[in-house]
Design a protein around this motif. Structure first.
Motif, PDB file in Angstrom:
ATOM      1  N   LEU A  87       5.309  -6.297  -6.341  1.00  0.00           N
ATOM      2  CA  LEU A  87       5.315  -4.835  -6.436  1.00  0.00           C
ATOM      3  C   LEU A  87       4.027  -4.306  -7.055  1.00  0.00           C
ATOM      4  O   LEU A  87       3.652  -3.149  -6.820  1.00  0.00           O
ATOM      5  CB  LEU A  87       6.531  -4.373  -7.259  1.00  0.00           C
ATOM      6  CG  LEU A  87       7.908  -4.648  -6.654  1.00  0.00           C
ATOM      7  CD1 LEU A  87       9.000  -4.135  -7.575  1.00  0.00           C
ATOM      8  CD2 LEU A  87       8.041  -4.014  -5.274  1.00  0.00           C
ATOM      9  N   SER A  88       3.340  -5.137  -7.848  1.00  0.00           N
ATOM     10  CA  SER A  88       2.069  -4.686  -8.439  1.00  0.00           C
ATOM     11  C   SER A  88       1.046  -4.388  -7.345  1.00  0.00           C
ATOM     12  O   SER A  88       0.189  -3.504  -7.494  1.00  0.00           O
ATOM     13  CB  SER A  88       1.525  -5.739  -9.408  1.00  0.00           C
ATOM     14  OG  SER A  88       1.221  -6.942  -8.724  1.00  0.00           O
ATOM     15  N   ILE A  89       1.133  -5.125  -6.225  1.00  0.00           N
ATOM     16  CA  ILE A  89       0.230  -4.884  -5.092  1.00  0.00           C
ATOM     17  C   ILE A  89       0.480  -3.497  -4.519  1.00  0.00           C
ATOM     18  O   ILE A  89      -0.460  -2.767  -4.165  1.00  0.00           O
ATOM     19  CB  ILE A  89       0.433  -5.955  -4.004  1.00  0.00           C
ATOM     20  CG1 ILE A  89       0.185  -7.354  -4.571  1.00  0.00           C
ATOM     21  CG2 ILE A  89      -0.472  -5.708  -2.807  1.00  0.00           C
ATOM     22  CD1 ILE A  89       0.573  -8.469  -3.625  1.00  0.00           C
ATOM     23  N   ALA A 245      -5.300 -14.311  -2.690  1.00  0.00           N
ATOM     24  CA  ALA A 245      -4.196 -13.637  -3.377  1.00  0.00           C
ATOM     25  C   ALA A 245      -2.837 -13.878  -2.718  1.00  0.00           C
ATOM     26  O   ALA A 245      -1.883 -14.299  -3.389  1.00  0.00           O
ATOM     27  CB  ALA A 245      -4.488 -12.142  -3.487  1.00  0.00           C
ATOM     28  N   PRO A 246      -2.677 -13.634  -1.408  1.00  0.00           N
ATOM     29  CA  PRO A 246      -1.358 -13.864  -0.814  1.00  0.00           C
ATOM     30  C   PRO A 246      -0.957 -15.332  -0.762  1.00  0.00           C
ATOM     31  O   PRO A 246       0.215 -15.648  -0.963  1.00  0.00           O
ATOM     32  CB  PRO A 246      -1.493 -13.280   0.601  1.00  0.00           C
ATOM     33  CG  PRO A 246      -2.941 -13.242   0.875  1.00  0.00           C
ATOM     34  CD  PRO A 246      -3.604 -13.023  -0.435  1.00  0.00           C
ATOM     35  N   ILE A 285       9.260 -10.288   1.566  1.00  0.00           N
ATOM     36  CA  ILE A 285       8.187  -9.951   0.622  1.00  0.00           C
ATOM     37  C   ILE A 285       6.895 -10.658   1.012  1.00  0.00           C
ATOM     38  O   ILE A 285       5.803 -10.071   0.964  1.00  0.00           O
ATOM     39  CB  ILE A 285       8.595 -10.336  -0.817  1.00  0.00           C
ATOM     40  CG1 ILE A 285       9.738  -9.446  -1.301  1.00  0.00           C
ATOM     41  CG2 ILE A 285       7.401 -10.197  -1.767  1.00  0.00           C
ATOM     42  CD1 ILE A 285      10.254  -9.814  -2.674  1.00  0.00           C
ATOM     43  N   VAL A 286       7.010 -11.931   1.389  1.00  0.00           N
ATOM     44  CA  VAL A 286       5.828 -12.701   1.805  1.00  0.00           C
ATOM     45  C   VAL A 286       5.152 -12.028   3.000  1.00  0.00           C
ATOM     46  O   VAL A 286       3.925 -11.856   3.027  1.00  0.00           O
ATOM     47  CB  VAL A 286       6.225 -14.152   2.153  1.00  0.00           C
ATOM     48  CG1 VAL A 286       5.059 -14.878   2.824  1.00  0.00           C
ATOM     49  CG2 VAL A 286       6.642 -14.899   0.896  1.00  0.00           C
ATOM     50  N   LEU A 291       0.683  -8.860   5.158  1.00  0.00           N
ATOM     51  CA  LEU A 291       0.293  -7.714   5.982  1.00  0.00           C
ATOM     52  C   LEU A 291      -0.541  -6.731   5.170  1.00  0.00           C
ATOM     53  O   LEU A 291      -1.553  -6.201   5.656  1.00  0.00           O
ATOM     54  CB  LEU A 291       1.544  -7.026   6.532  1.00  0.00           C
ATOM     55  CG  LEU A 291       1.329  -5.909   7.560  1.00  0.00           C
ATOM     56  CD1 LEU A 291       0.616  -6.450   8.786  1.00  0.00           C
ATOM     57  CD2 LEU A 291       2.664  -5.293   7.952  1.00  0.00           C
ATOM     58  N   LEU A 292      -0.139  -6.489   3.921  1.00  0.00           N
ATOM     59  CA  LEU A 292      -0.858  -5.544   3.069  1.00  0.00           C
ATOM     60  C   LEU A 292      -2.265  -6.038   2.762  1.00  0.00           C
ATOM     61  O   LEU A 292      -3.232  -5.279   2.807  1.00  0.00           O
ATOM     62  CB  LEU A 292      -0.071  -5.333   1.773  1.00  0.00           C
ATOM     63  CG  LEU A 292      -0.577  -4.259   0.804  1.00  0.00           C
ATOM     64  CD1 LEU A 292      -0.672  -2.916   1.504  1.00  0.00           C
ATOM     65  CD2 LEU A 292       0.334  -4.172  -0.398  1.00  0.00           C
ATOM     66  N   HIS A 293      -2.400  -7.331   2.479  1.00  0.00           N
ATOM     67  CA  HIS A 293      -3.707  -7.885   2.152  1.00  0.00           C
ATOM     68  C   HIS A 293      -4.609  -7.975   3.382  1.00  0.00           C
ATOM     69  O   HIS A 293      -5.803  -7.678   3.310  1.00  0.00           O
ATOM     70  CB  HIS A 293      -3.551  -9.273   1.528  1.00  0.00           C
ATOM     71  CG  HIS A 293      -3.391  -9.236   0.043  1.00  0.00           C
ATOM     72  ND1 HIS A 293      -4.453  -9.144  -0.816  1.00  0.00           N
ATOM     73  CD2 HIS A 293      -2.283  -9.257  -0.734  1.00  0.00           C
ATOM     74  CE1 HIS A 293      -4.022  -9.115  -2.058  1.00  0.00           C
ATOM     75  NE2 HIS A 293      -2.706  -9.191  -2.035  1.00  0.00           N
TER      76      HIS A 293
END
Length: 318
Positions: A87-89, A245-246, A285-286, A291-293
């Protein structure tokens, strides 16, 4: 499914931890920009950011987040607390979108949504924290054959990676660095949880710092954190952060949950449906994290006119 009071407290602390840590990245970045405008930038070897109040505010915010995360382990199982670190991401991405004008692409929004959905799934199906009355009970769990085997294998594999694999392979260095961090990280979380429970019991009037086991767990936390910091810095310095990071998040979370499952047997009281729901939540979550990164720079990239002109000239010549 109704959450227990301790799980609710752990969830609140883990969420607030992510909010503090995610915010700290944005605050520190603003401080670094201001310091860079007035002196030598940190990326060029400067330390002018040490005189910038905003950078220190960001550091204090990050420390508050780590303290909240530490406290969360005293109330909730690691299978609930650890995945919520994603969630920090989201907090950092959303704040960067509005404050730093680092535009969040549509795929990034989908990634954030996946992280939220997966977190809610895990929270709703997380096992109830076992009641522990002393550090001696934790020590008894830590000295059972199953966890001793895991600890020995984790340390042995990490040492092989540190002293052989890293020096003999170039292509797999990133995975080696991240594996070392994750293996020691799983032992860190086990020890952090023990120290957090010791503090919780001590605040309730039962002093746990008279036991040598408590100090042993503190020593393990310090040693493992130093090793993690060293090899994570090597990974970030040598490879793309968007990849490190991921991958680190996934490997660290899997090993941490596996270690806690062996030691605390969090899943013994759950049925197959609950376990499957937690696994699905973690996979969600993974997926959201990757996807976000992977798409975090898509909203900020603009075509360079010079490069476009060069491409056109190249096509005309061909």
């Amino acid at each position: 499914m109704v959450m227990s009071l301790d799980n609710l407290r752990g969830f609140a602390l883990a969420t607030s931890s992510s909010a503090f840590i995610g915010s700290s990245f944005v605050i520190k970045k603003i401080g670094l920009k201001k310091a860079g405008d007035a002196g030598v930038r940190a990326g060029s070897g400067g330390y002018s950011y040490l005189y910038e109040p905003l950078w220190w505010i960001g550091m204090v915010t990050m420390i508050l987040g780590e303290v909240a995360n530490f406290a969360a382990y005293a109330f909730a199982p690691a299978i609930l607390v650890t995945p919520l670190g994603a969630l920090s991401i989201i907090f950092s991405a959303v704040l960067a979108h509005f404050i730093l004008n680092e535009r969040l692409h549509m795929f990034g929004v989908v990634g954030c949504a996946l992280c939220v959905v997966g977190s809610v799934d895990i929270v709703l199906h997380a096992p109830k924290e076992k009641k522990i009355d002393s550090v001696s009970e934790i020590w008894q769990l830590a000295t059972e054959p199953g966890f001793i085997v895991y600890s020995c294998l984790a340390v042995a594999l990490a040492l092989v990676l540190m002293f052989w694999v890293v020096h003999h392979t170039e292509q797999r260095k990133m995975l080696a660095y991240i594996a070392i961090c994750s293996l020691f990280g799983s032992l860190t979380v086990i020890s952090v949880k023990a120290v957090a429970i010791a503090l919780k019991l001590s605040f309730n009037g039962v002093n746990q710092f008279v036991y040598v086991q408590t100090w042993f767990f503190i020593a393990v936390v310090i040693i493992c954190c130093l090793v993690q910091l060293n090899y994570l810095n090597k990974a970030l310095d040598s490879f793309n952060t968007a990849v490190v990071a991921p991958v680190y998040y996934v490997m660290f979370t899997i090993l941490t949950i596996f270690a806690n499952m062996i030691m605390y047997k969090d899943w013994d009281s759950q049925n197959a449906t609950q376990i499957a729901s937690e696994v699905c939540g973690f996979v969600t979550i993974v997926a959201g994290t990757f996807l976000l990164h992977k798409t975090r720079d898509m909203g900020n990239t603009r075509p360079n006119p010079d490069s476009l002109r060069a491409d056109c000239e190249l096509q005309n010549h061909s």
